[in-house]
Design a protein around this motif. Structure first.
Motif, PDB file in Angstrom:
ATOM      1  N   TYR A  49     -21.749   9.641  36.143  1.00 16.21           N
ATOM      2  CA  TYR A  49     -22.111   8.432  36.894  1.00 16.21           C
ATOM      3  C   TYR A  49     -20.904   7.503  36.903  1.00 16.21           C
ATOM      4  N   LEU A  60     -29.573   6.277  38.285  1.00 12.30           N
ATOM      5  CA  LEU A  60     -29.398   7.689  38.651  1.00 12.30           C
ATOM      6  C   LEU A  60     -30.677   8.266  39.275  1.00 12.30           C
ATOM      7  N   GLU A  61     -31.786   7.665  38.953  1.00 10.20           N
ATOM      8  CA  GLU A  61     -33.052   8.095  39.564  1.00 10.20           C
ATOM      9  C   GLU A  61     -33.301   7.392  40.901  1.00 10.20           C
ATOM     10  N   GLY A  62     -32.317   6.600  41.352  1.00 13.04           N
ATOM     11  CA  GLY A  62     -32.435   5.962  42.664  1.00 13.04           C
ATOM     12  C   GLY A  62     -33.178   4.646  42.637  1.00 13.04           C
ATOM     13  N   LEU A  68     -33.300  11.078  31.453  1.00 20.57           N
ATOM     14  CA  LEU A  68     -33.314  11.296  32.895  1.00 20.57           C
ATOM     15  C   LEU A  68     -34.547  12.116  33.283  1.00 20.57           C
ATOM     16  N   TYR A  69     -35.280  11.650  34.262  1.00 25.52           N
ATOM     17  CA  TYR A  69     -36.525  12.293  34.728  1.00 25.52           C
ATOM     18  C   TYR A  69     -37.488  12.552  33.559  1.00 25.52           C
ATOM     19  N   SER A 126     -33.069  10.279  43.824  1.00 23.33           N
ATOM     20  CA  SER A 126     -31.776  10.120  43.140  1.00 23.33           C
ATOM     21  C   SER A 126     -30.613  10.046  44.123  1.00 23.33           C
ATOM     22  N   ARG A 137     -37.177  15.047  43.145  1.00 16.21           N
ATOM     23  CA  ARG A 137     -36.346  13.966  42.586  1.00 16.21           C
ATOM     24  C   ARG A 137     -35.295  13.531  43.611  1.00 16.21           C
ATOM     25  N   GLN A 196     -22.013  11.123  40.592  1.00 14.29           N
ATOM     26  CA  GLN A 196     -22.919  10.141  41.212  1.00 14.29           C
ATOM     27  C   GLN A 196     -22.215   8.800  41.339  1.00 14.29           C
ATOM     28  N   TYR A 218     -30.194  17.353  43.375  1.00 14.58           N
ATOM     29  CA  TYR A 218     -31.181  16.874  42.403  1.00 14.58           C
ATOM     30  C   TYR A 218     -32.378  17.818  42.342  1.00 14.58           C
TER      31      TYR A 218
END
Lengths: 167, 446
Positions: free
Chosen positions: B122, B181-183, B200-201, A34, A31, B163, A27
């Motif tokens: 994912y 996906l960003e946890g 994403l992000y 993740s 980040r 992922q 990542y």
């Protein structure tokens, strides 16, 4: 690095730690959070469940707060936040499997194991969980034990699988 | 012979390996795209193809791609939605397990078209064995120079990351997937901004389904016009249908869109007919979230024409007499099926899987499950049917993401078409709660 709570210490094996570092490197910079879901899978693979000590350990690996790990682990159904038996049977209870006799086979499985959903057998060998759709609807009834899918289940087949896993 | 875009080589022994896939013509789209085409030209071909997102919503893929913001100095991402969890749907599982390089090739072509240098697949966490297959295939493709730095000497770099999810249906919703996906917990985001602008992000991101991305290679190789020539009307190309329930041949079938529903159910090359000795009662055509149809409406339109396997024909008549193609999760019910029990089962699924962020969904799915449970178990009240309709109406359209609609539609449609069966349960609890009891009143069995 390890995390100790009471008498329990959690630390990844060298191989898993290396794998964890590889995952984190997937990542962008800053980040690394993740990597949380994959690391929780890694933790569960090693410990059998996502213990509080293990979650604290993952938080330290990712340099995030433990609460950020707890809130994620409790959201997703695949993380066992309580101890489980050696084999966790995740039984699909959703419509298409039921159409193919899933409820009858589940009743047989419960009887065979002597436990209800959510319980672990006295010998600690099996935990039975009911889960939602496993994406194998054409081959139902189906359950999963770790990474293996068991499909087109019948009472007889269930007995064979339990015998096999009991060895 | 019907065109097979995704499954032509799926039964070739060893097709999961790079070498066999390559021998069957695999990765030629990567060579063509990276060496002879511009990203804009690929996007144009996908637009010409008219391919619609195969995850369920059916949004035109090329249009989605063209919405992607392209600010300077900001990375762009392609995220493959492989969180297939809709009851009745198992096509992506089948595709990834059997022919992983098809998805990887599609990811490379699509990432190049979108200007992404890091892309994610994912995958629902339950499919850990499929994740291992994908990771192995990615390593093979990288070793052969089709991934990583300077792919095929073209100067294009791409890294693919697989992922695993954690077992939440809601993560199939694109913004929930990005959160995951960003946890984080898989809570859907408010839209706008759409992922194409802030994904994403907080960077421009395209989220596409496995089947959608897997078509990209064929489109690059054969052109958008060739793809658009397959199918019917605005339902272009082929579609993977996951068939389950009371049919003789459950499985995943690739069809050219436009095949009559009746043929799909009864022809030997597809479902092979209703389970021997039984009658066709009802159909869920596109995954558990789409409206259920009784047999007669599943096979024919209001004007008597045959209903077809296409986006337009399945939705003909709106929700009064139609349904949706959705994800292609095709569940067939024969006369032994209890519609009340199945509706309760689906309702339990949506209650369990609601992320809990919006009150109408969090509370409403629980209410519906509870009311359906008491009807099924012989404790229904006379006003329960109308209560269910009312709760479903109050959920529909009132939530951040479509899970609320997905929970409401099966309930509302089951009552619309099978109200007598619900009423029978309420009026005859002793009989209805007998093991295997099913309503045998007036209904059109085929």
């Amino acid at each position: 690095m390890s995390t100790t709570v009471g008498n329990k210490t959690v630390v990844f094996t060298p191989e898993r730690l290396e794998k964890a570092q590889e995952i984190i490197a997937n990542y962008p910079e800053d980040r690394q959070k993740s990597a949380l879901l994959p690391l929780l899978h890694l933790l569960q693979e090693q410990e059998g469940w996502t213990s509080p000590e293990g979650m604290d350990y993952v938080a330290r690996l990712l340099d995030i707060q433990p609460i950020e790990v707890y809130e994620v682990a409790t959201f997703y159904t695949m993380y066992h936040i309580d101890p489980v038996g050696k084999h966790v049977i995740e039984y699909c209870r959703t419509g298409p499997c039921c159409l193919m006799g899933g409820e009858e086979v589940l009743a047989h499985l419960k009887q065979r194991l002597g436990v209800d959903t959510g319980q672990t057998t006295v010998d600690g060998r099996f935990t039975l969980k009911e889960v939602e759709c496993l994406a194998a609807c054409g081959m139902g009834p189906v359950f999963q034990v770790r990474e293996k899918y068991y499909m087109n289940l019948t009472n007889e087949r269930v007995d064979e699988i339990i015998d096999e896993l009991s060895k | 012979m019907a065109t097979k875009i995704l499954t032509e080589h799926i039964n070739v022994p060893g097709i999961e390996t790079f070498d066999v896939y390559r021998k069957q013509g695999g990765y030629t789209a990567v060579e063509k795209a990276l060496k002879t085409m511009t990203p804009e030209a690929i996007v144009e071909e996908v637009k010409k193809a008219g391919v619609r997102g195969r995850g369920g919503a059916g949004f035109p893929m090329g249009m989605k791609w063209s919405f992607l913001a392209k600010p300077e100095g900001v990375p762009r991402y392609l995220v493959c939605n492989a969180d297939e969890s809709e009851p009745g749907t198992f096509k992506d599982h089948y595709l990834m397990k059997n022919i992983p390089h098809l998805l990887i090739e599609g990811m490379i072509v699509s990432s190049f078209a979108l200007g992404a240098n890091k892309s994610f697949i994912y995958v629902r966490g339950e499919l850990m064995y499929v994740i291992r297959i994908l990771e192995k295939a990615i390593a093979e493709a990288k070793a052969k120079g089709f991934l990583g730095k300077n792919i095929l000497g073209t100067g294009y770099d791409l890294e693919l990351v697989v992922q695993p999810g954690g077992g939440a249906y809601i993560c199939g919703e694109e913004t929930a997937l990005l959160e995951s996906l960003e946890g984080k917990r898989g809570n859907p985001r408010n839209k706008p901004p759409f992922p194409a602008v802030k994904g994403l992000y907080q960077c421009p991101t395209v989220v596409n389904n496995v089947e959608s991305i897997a078509t990209a290679s064929w489109i690059v190789n054969n052109g958008g016009d060739a793809y658009a020539a397959i199918g019917i009307g605005r339902s272009t190309g082929t579609k993977l249908i996951s068939a389950s329930g009371h049919i003789n041949k459950p499985g995943v079938y690739e069809i050219e869109l436009g095949v009559p529903v009746e043929d799909f159910i009864y022809a030997d090359e597809w479902c092979g007919g209703i389970r021997t000795g039984h009658k066709f009662k009802a159909l869920v055509a596109g995954g558990s979230s789409v409206p259920i149809l009784p047999a007669n409406l599943a096979l024919t339109l209001a004007n008597g024409d045959k209903r077809l396997m296409s986006y337009e024909s399945l939705s003909e008549g709106g929700f009064a007499t139609g349904t949706m193609l959705g994800s292609g999760g095709f569940i067939v019910f024969d006369e032994t099926s209890c519609i009340v029990r199945n509706t309760w089962n689906f309702s339990r699924f949506y209650h369990h899987e609601s992320c809990g962020q919006c009150s109408p969904c969090r509370e409403g799915t629980g209410w519906m499950e509870k009311v359906l449970h008491r009807i099924e178990y012989g404790h229904g009240h006379q006003q329960d049917i109308d209560l269910l309709v009312d709760v479903a109406k109050k959920i529909e359209g009132n939530t951040i993401c479509p899970l609320g609609d997905a929970a409401a539609w099966p309930v509302a449609s089951a009552i619309r078409h099978f109200r007598d069966e619900f009423q029978w349960h309420i009026d005859n609890p002793a009989e209805a709660t007998q093991p295997g009891a099913v309503y045998r009143g007036e209904m059109a069995l085929v």
